[in-house]
Design an enzyme around this catalytic site. Structure first.
Site, PDB file in Angstrom:
ATOM      1  CG  HIS A  72      -3.142   1.281  -2.455  1.00  0.00           C
ATOM      2  ND1 HIS A  72      -1.779   1.095  -2.535  1.00  0.00           N
ATOM      3  CD2 HIS A  72      -3.665   0.535  -3.463  1.00  0.00           C
ATOM      4  CE1 HIS A  72      -1.492   0.265  -3.535  1.00  0.00           C
ATOM      5  NE2 HIS A  72      -2.619  -0.075  -4.117  1.00  0.00           N
ATOM      6  CE  LYS A  83      -0.461   4.286 -11.725  1.00  0.00           C
ATOM      7  NZ  LYS A  83      -0.700   2.893 -11.998  1.00  0.00           N
ATOM      8  CG  ASP A  84      -4.971   1.142 -12.156  1.00  0.00           C
ATOM      9  OD1 ASP A  84      -4.018   0.685 -12.785  1.00  0.00           O
ATOM     10  OD2 ASP A  84      -4.896   1.446 -10.938  1.00  0.00           O
ATOM     11  N   GLY A  92      -9.321   3.880  -8.281  1.00  0.00           N
ATOM     12  CA  GLY A  92      -8.487   5.001  -8.687  1.00  0.00           C
ATOM     13  C   GLY A  92      -8.565   5.278 -10.183  1.00  0.00           C
ATOM     14  NE  ARG A 118       3.432  -4.292 -12.031  1.00  0.00           N
ATOM     15  CZ  ARG A 118       2.117  -4.506 -12.172  1.00  0.00           C
ATOM     16  NH1 ARG A 118       1.282  -3.486 -12.235  1.00  0.00           N
ATOM     17  NH2 ARG A 118       1.652  -5.739 -12.244  1.00  0.00           N
ATOM     18  CG  LEU A 178      -1.885  -1.196   1.289  1.00  0.00           C
ATOM     19  CD1 LEU A 178      -2.748  -1.090   2.551  1.00  0.00           C
ATOM     20  CD2 LEU A 178      -2.757  -1.291   0.050  1.00  0.00           C
ATOM     21  CB  VAL A 182      -2.225   9.980  -4.910  1.00  0.00           C
ATOM     22  CG1 VAL A 182      -1.188  10.597  -3.977  1.00  0.00           C
ATOM     23  CG2 VAL A 182      -3.623  10.107  -4.319  1.00  0.00           C
TER      24      VAL A 182
HETATM   25  P1  AMP Z   1      -3.829  -2.025  -6.959  1.00  0.00           P
HETATM   26  O1  AMP Z   1      -3.351  -2.398  -5.593  1.00  0.00           O
HETATM   27  O2  AMP Z   1      -2.742  -1.609  -7.902  1.00  0.00           O
HETATM   28  O3  AMP Z   1      -4.750  -3.078  -7.554  1.00  0.00           O
HETATM   29  O4  AMP Z   1      -4.734  -0.737  -6.781  1.00  0.00           O
HETATM   30  C1  AMP Z   1      -5.858  -0.739  -5.920  1.00  0.00           C
HETATM   31  C2  AMP Z   1      -6.662   0.505  -6.169  1.00  0.00           C
HETATM   32  O5  AMP Z   1      -5.867   1.651  -5.878  1.00  0.00           O
HETATM   33  C3  AMP Z   1      -7.124   0.652  -7.625  1.00  0.00           C
HETATM   34  O6  AMP Z   1      -8.456   1.158  -7.642  1.00  0.00           O
HETATM   35  C4  AMP Z   1      -6.139   1.649  -8.178  1.00  0.00           C
HETATM   36  O7  AMP Z   1      -6.648   2.389  -9.269  1.00  0.00           O
HETATM   37  C5  AMP Z   1      -5.907   2.539  -6.973  1.00  0.00           C
HETATM   38  N1  AMP Z   1      -4.646   3.275  -7.107  1.00  0.00           N
HETATM   39  C6  AMP Z   1      -3.419   2.766  -7.400  1.00  0.00           C
HETATM   40  N2  AMP Z   1      -2.499   3.755  -7.501  1.00  0.00           N
HETATM   41  C7  AMP Z   1      -3.171   4.914  -7.287  1.00  0.00           C
HETATM   42  C8  AMP Z   1      -2.785   6.300  -7.274  1.00  0.00           C
HETATM   43  N3  AMP Z   1      -1.529   6.693  -7.501  1.00  0.00           N
HETATM   44  N4  AMP Z   1      -3.740   7.228  -7.021  1.00  0.00           N
HETATM   45  C9  AMP Z   1      -5.029   6.843  -6.802  1.00  0.00           C
HETATM   46  N5  AMP Z   1      -5.446   5.566  -6.800  1.00  0.00           N
HETATM   47  C10 AMP Z   1      -4.540   4.610  -7.050  1.00  0.00           C
END
Ligand code: AMP
Length: 288
Positions: A34, A146-147, A144, A184, A30, A173
């Site tokens: 997140h 972001k995706d 997010g 990553r 995290l 963010v």
């Molecule tokens: P992940 O752990 O990569 O599957 O991400 C979990 C959630 O966090 C997803 O809805 C992502 O889009 C969101 N998320 C990941 N990075 C960011 C970021 N930099 N800003 C906002 N939300 C994010």
């Protein structure tokens, strides 16, 4: 904060709570991106549930499932400090029991961009998201921007299959230098970390041209390609300027605006990012 490792424990928690439940699905490792989703859920909901599950089905055979960063005790400390009520940390066998053969495919929206570069990725995402939403049964779920394509795929899935959850989009963010926070980013050497800022620099350059009045998406894509091309450690996978709802490519930026999405390799790490291109009227154009 309760940690549920089984579906039974999750169901027991869900049956015992009342009020609006907000849910944030994650793959752990995290960061503040997140946590921004968690904080929004905390503000808007009576109960907050977070899942941590590195979903094998959304990784390709040559991708980084095995090496994906994992640090559960750090994650639990962070979530405890945010006042999260429940963390769901299922085993792989709980999400994909023996004999699992039921998959969710979202057509069209999932075909291009990430869908084309990562075959099967959105099938894995849609399946795990639907399963988690069915198990947690939240009133609201936070994703997010972001995706960006993932967010649109999840919104479509929920609408198409009648899932009674409101999907709440949350802004990306970024680090002070513009790099979008990502689990990553932990893979980078200092040199690669510096080079990784090229994604945002390229998107910001396209946004700048758009604000100055450029409407041709071919020219905006060329701007992105040339900025990425100047960074020797980076290699562009794709750049697209697309309709913000359908994700179909557009030729001109019109009043609907557009989203510019890209994926690029920095060393061995593949990153994605995007920016909304809003239709600021250029010289001679009238505001609608
Ligand atoms: P992940 O752990 O990569 O599957 O991400 C979990 C959630 O966090 C997803 O809805 C992502 O889009 C969101 N998320 C990941 N990075 C960011 C970021 N930099 N800003 C906002 N939300 C994010």
């Amino acid at each position: 904060m309760q940690v549920a490792e089984t579906i039974e424990a999750l169901r027991a928690w869900r049956a015992a709570v009342s009020g609006v439940v907000g849910f944030v699905p994650t793959m752990g490792a995290l960061h503040d991106g997140h946590l921004s989703l968690v904080r929004r859920a905390r503000r808007e909901c009576e109960r907050v549930a977070v899942s941590i599950f590195v979903n094998p089905a959304q990784f390709g055979p040559l991708e980084d499932f095995q090496s994906y960063p994992r640090d559960l005790s750090r994650d639990l400390n962070l979530l405890g400090a945010e006042g999260v009520d429940l963390v769901f940390v299922p085993a792989q066998s709980a999400i994909y029991p023996e004999g699992f053969v039921t998959w969710v495919t979202v057509e069209r929206l999932a075909k291009r961009w990430e869908g084309a570069s990562r075959p099967g990725h959105f099938r894995g995402v849609a399946t795990v998201v639907l399963k988690l939403l069915n198990l947690v049964r939240p009133e609201r779920a936070y994703f997010g921007e972001k995706d960006y394509q993932q967010l649109r795929v999840v919104e479509r899935l929920v609408r198409d299959l009648g899932v009674p959850t409101a999907i709440v989009p949350c802004p990306t963010v970024r680090e002070p230098d513009g790099l979008a926070l990502s689990s990553r980013n932990a893979y980078f050497s200092p040199e690669e970390r510096r080079a990784a800022t090229v994604l945002w620099r390229a998107l910001a350059a396209a946004l700048d041209e758009c604000v100055k009045g450029e409407r041709s998406t071919a020219r905006l894509c060329r701007v992105v390609k040339s900025v990425i091309g100047e960074e020797p450690l980076a290699r562009l996978d794709y750049v697209a300027v697309a309709d913000p709802e359908t994700l179909e490519p557009v030729k001109q930026i019109d009043q609907r605006g557009a989203v510019c999405c890209l994926a690029a390799w920095v060393g061995k790490v593949r990153l994605i990012d995007n920016v909304r291109l809003e239709p600021v009227p250029s010289k001679g154009e009238e505001r609608a």
